[in-house]
Structure formats: C-alpha cells, structure tokens
Design a protein around this motif. Structure first.
Motif, PDB file in Angstrom:
ATOM      1  N   GLN A 256       3.425  17.470  27.525  1.00 32.40           N
ATOM      2  CA  GLN A 256       2.939  16.767  26.967  1.00 32.40           C
ATOM      3  C   GLN A 256       4.989  16.538  26.008  1.00 32.40           C
ATOM      4  N   GLU A 257       6.040  15.914  26.453  1.00 35.22           N
ATOM      5  CA  GLU A 257       6.815  15.790  25.397  1.00 35.22           C
ATOM      6  C   GLU A 257       6.372  15.310  24.592  1.00 35.22           C
ATOM      7  N   ARG A 258       7.035  15.203  23.125  1.00 39.28           N
ATOM      8  CA  ARG A 258       6.461  15.066  22.225  1.00 39.28           C
ATOM      9  C   ARG A 258       8.008  14.827  20.777  1.00 39.28           C
ATOM     10  N   THR A 259       8.414  13.003  20.427  1.00 39.44           N
ATOM     11  CA  THR A 259       9.472  12.680  19.857  1.00 39.44           C
ATOM     12  C   THR A 259       9.263  13.439  18.097  1.00 39.44           C
ATOM     13  N   VAL A 260      10.284  13.802  17.821  1.00 40.21           N
ATOM     14  CA  VAL A 260       9.518  14.994  16.675  1.00 40.21           C
ATOM     15  C   VAL A 260      10.314  14.395  15.375  1.00 40.21           C
ATOM     16  N   MET A 261       9.998  13.646  13.921  1.00 37.65           N
ATOM     17  CA  MET A 261      11.092  13.324  13.039  1.00 37.65           C
ATOM     18  C   MET A 261      10.267  14.579  11.867  1.00 37.65           C
ATOM     19  N   VAL A 262      11.325  15.104  11.098  1.00 36.92           N
ATOM     20  CA  VAL A 262      11.224  15.437  10.521  1.00 36.92           C
ATOM     21  C   VAL A 262      11.962  15.639   8.659  1.00 36.92           C
ATOM     22  N   GLU A 263      10.956  16.002   8.122  1.00 34.48           N
ATOM     23  CA  GLU A 263      10.798  15.724   6.961  1.00 34.48           C
ATOM     24  C   GLU A 263      11.321  16.324   5.697  1.00 34.48           C
ATOM     25  N   ALA A 264      12.406  17.158   4.946  1.00 30.75           N
ATOM     26  CA  ALA A 264      12.184  18.261   3.620  1.00 30.75           C
ATOM     27  C   ALA A 264      10.768  18.500   2.988  1.00 30.75           C
TER      28      ALA A 264
ATOM     29  N   ARG B 217       0.623  -1.009   0.247  1.00 26.60           N
ATOM     30  CA  ARG B 217       0.092   0.354   0.538  1.00 26.60           C
ATOM     31  C   ARG B 217       1.077   1.535   0.002  1.00 26.60           C
ATOM     32  N   LEU B 218       0.344   2.515   0.195  1.00 24.33           N
ATOM     33  CA  LEU B 218       1.484   3.902  -0.657  1.00 24.33           C
ATOM     34  C   LEU B 218       0.760   4.171   1.216  1.00 24.33           C
ATOM     35  N   LEU B 219       2.087   4.976   1.441  1.00 26.48           N
ATOM     36  CA  LEU B 219       1.888   5.819   2.637  1.00 26.48           C
ATOM     37  C   LEU B 219       2.659   7.071   2.101  1.00 26.48           C
ATOM     38  N   THR B 220       1.648   8.011   2.870  1.00 27.08           N
ATOM     39  CA  THR B 220       2.644   9.172   2.868  1.00 27.08           C
ATOM     40  C   THR B 220       4.137   9.191   4.188  1.00 27.08           C
ATOM     41  N   PHE B 221       4.948  10.333   4.143  1.00 29.69           N
ATOM     42  CA  PHE B 221       5.261  10.509   4.863  1.00 29.69           C
ATOM     43  C   PHE B 221       5.172  10.238   6.910  1.00 29.69           C
ATOM     44  N   GLY B 222       4.182  11.518   6.371  1.00 29.73           N
ATOM     45  CA  GLY B 222       3.018  11.533   7.938  1.00 29.73           C
ATOM     46  C   GLY B 222       2.208   9.880   8.075  1.00 29.73           C
ATOM     47  N   GLU B 223       2.355   8.709   7.129  1.00 25.37           N
ATOM     48  CA  GLU B 223       1.686   7.715   7.674  1.00 25.37           C
ATOM     49  C   GLU B 223       2.434   7.017   7.898  1.00 25.37           C
TER      50      GLU B 223
ATOM     51  N   GLY C 104       4.943   2.656  20.998  1.00 26.92           N
ATOM     52  CA  GLY C 104       3.472   3.263  21.804  1.00 26.92           C
ATOM     53  C   GLY C 104       3.730   4.932  21.865  1.00 26.92           C
ATOM     54  N   GLN C 105       4.748   5.744  21.649  1.00 25.68           N
ATOM     55  CA  GLN C 105       4.626   6.602  21.759  1.00 25.68           C
ATOM     56  C   GLN C 105       4.355   7.743  20.803  1.00 25.68           C
ATOM     57  N   ALA C 106       4.090   9.452  21.260  1.00 22.62           N
ATOM     58  CA  ALA C 106       3.679  10.363  19.919  1.00 22.62           C
ATOM     59  C   ALA C 106       4.792  10.190  20.008  1.00 22.62           C
ATOM     60  N   ILE C 107       4.368  10.748  18.455  1.00 20.31           N
ATOM     61  CA  ILE C 107       5.760  11.173  17.352  1.00 20.31           C
ATOM     62  C   ILE C 107       4.699  12.568  16.201  1.00 20.31           C
ATOM     63  N   ASP C 108       5.453  13.351  16.308  1.00 20.50           N
ATOM     64  CA  ASP C 108       4.856  14.189  14.976  1.00 20.50           C
ATOM     65  C   ASP C 108       5.795  15.058  14.125  1.00 20.50           C
ATOM     66  N   PHE C 109       5.326  14.648  13.226  1.00 20.95           N
ATOM     67  CA  PHE C 109       5.833  14.763  12.251  1.00 20.95           C
ATOM     68  C   PHE C 109       5.376  16.072  11.543  1.00 20.95           C
ATOM     69  N   VAL C 110       6.937  16.660  11.147  1.00 21.76           N
ATOM     70  CA  VAL C 110       7.126  18.437  10.851  1.00 21.76           C
ATOM     71  C   VAL C 110       7.724  18.470   9.466  1.00 21.76           C
TER      72      VAL C 110
ATOM     73  N   VAL D 189      13.768  10.150  20.211  1.00 25.24           N
ATOM     74  CA  VAL D 189      14.714  10.352  19.062  1.00 25.24           C
ATOM     75  C   VAL D 189      14.819  12.187  19.132  1.00 25.24           C
ATOM     76  N   ARG D 190      14.126  12.710  19.651  1.00 24.16           N
ATOM     77  CA  ARG D 190      14.482  14.111  20.141  1.00 24.16           C
ATOM     78  C   ARG D 190      13.470  14.548  20.409  1.00 24.16           C
ATOM     79  N   ARG D 191      14.085  15.540  21.684  1.00 23.10           N
ATOM     80  CA  ARG D 191      12.560  16.187  22.730  1.00 23.10           C
ATOM     81  C   ARG D 191      12.099  17.492  21.827  1.00 23.10           C
ATOM     82  N   LEU D 192      11.006  17.527  22.279  1.00 22.29           N
ATOM     83  CA  LEU D 192      10.768  18.756  21.903  1.00 22.29           C
ATOM     84  C   LEU D 192       9.103  19.550  22.871  1.00 22.29           C
ATOM     85  N   HIS D 193       9.220  20.268  22.957  1.00 13.40           N
ATOM     86  CA  HIS D 193       8.856  21.055  24.485  1.00 13.40           C
ATOM     87  C   HIS D 193       8.520  22.171  23.457  1.00 13.40           C
ATOM     88  N   ARG D 194       7.172  22.726  23.528  1.00 10.36           N
ATOM     89  CA  ARG D 194       6.168  24.292  22.976  1.00 10.36           C
ATOM     90  C   ARG D 194       5.650  24.764  24.632  1.00 10.36           C
ATOM     91  N   ALA D 195       5.903  25.844  23.311  1.00  7.47           N
ATOM     92  CA  ALA D 195       4.885  26.813  25.086  1.00  7.47           C
ATOM     93  C   ALA D 195       3.583  26.548  25.556  1.00  7.47           C
TER      94      ALA D 195
END
Length: 141
Positions: A133-141, A30-36, A46-52, A123-129
C-alpha cells in the motif's frame, strides 16, 4: 487551530478599539498533537497518512540543504523541540473573548481544506519493503 479564527481575531483587533491592550491566547477548542492533527487530515482527505518523527539535527540538515539559512533552520528546530512539544499546552479562551463564540474545531478546518483541494492527492509516496500500500507521509522534527 483554524487559521480563519486567527484572521478573524486579528481583523477584529485592528478594527475595534475595545481590543486595545488585550492579549488573546488563541487555540482551538481542544489540544492536538501533531500525530492527532495528521490523523484528522488523513480522515478528511480519505487517505492513509503516516506521521514520522525526525531527529532535530536531521531536520535542521534537511532545511539547510534546501536553502534555509543555518541560523533560521536551528531556530525552527528549537521551536519544534522546546516550544511546541506539548509540555506547555493548554486550551485558551482568546477566540471566545475576542469574538464572542467558540473557536472552530481543527476537524472542521481539515474537512474544509480537503473539500477545497488544498492538499494534493499525494504529498509524498513512501514504499516500504514488503508493503503493497502507498502511504502519504507528513514529517515533523
């Protein structure tokens, strides 16, 4: 796509002459986007990961700051913006033609990697103002 499928097709192509002259377009089932894909990894880990999404010029600049030669950094940015942006995406039959079976699903690949501890707990922790909750962030161009 499951990298084990890639390795298995490559091995078969090297060891069995019936693959001579064949061209196999390898994809998962099946096709997947980077976000998917990131969502599948997050669920498997079992963790929250944001796609940015990151602007290509910012991604190129970060690569060069990290020591990647400028020409190579521009090539990588080009690949992400022009070739793997989804407009040419299609599910291929290469794994099935080469191996006689359906390709493994990325979900199973992600679960296997998570079970083996391939990805670190953070992978990397991101704290927003204002965000507790800490969220792991994976980044794509």
């Amino acid at each position: 796509m499951d990298v084990d499928d890639i390795a298995e097709v490559a091995t078969a192509a090297f060891l069995d002459s019936r693959h001579v002259g064949e061209v196999y377009e390898l994809t998962g089932p099946r096709l997947l986007t980077f976000g998917e894909a990131i969502a599948e990894i997050a669920q498997a880990c079992g963790q929250a990961i944001d796609f940015v999404r990151v602007a290509p010029r910012d991604y190129t600049a970060a690569l060069t700051r990290g020591g990647v030669p400028a020409d190579f950094a521009r090539l990588i940015a080009y690949l992400f913006t022009e070739l793997v942006d989804g407009r040419n995406a299609a599910v291929g039959d290469g794994v099935e033609r080469a191996l006689g079976r359906r390709p493994a699903d990325f979900r199973d690949y992600a679960r296997g990697c998570a079970a083996r501890g391939v990805w670190p707990p953070r992978v990397r922790r991101l704290h927003r103002a204002g965000e507790a909750q800490e969220r792991t962030v994976m980044v794509e161009a």
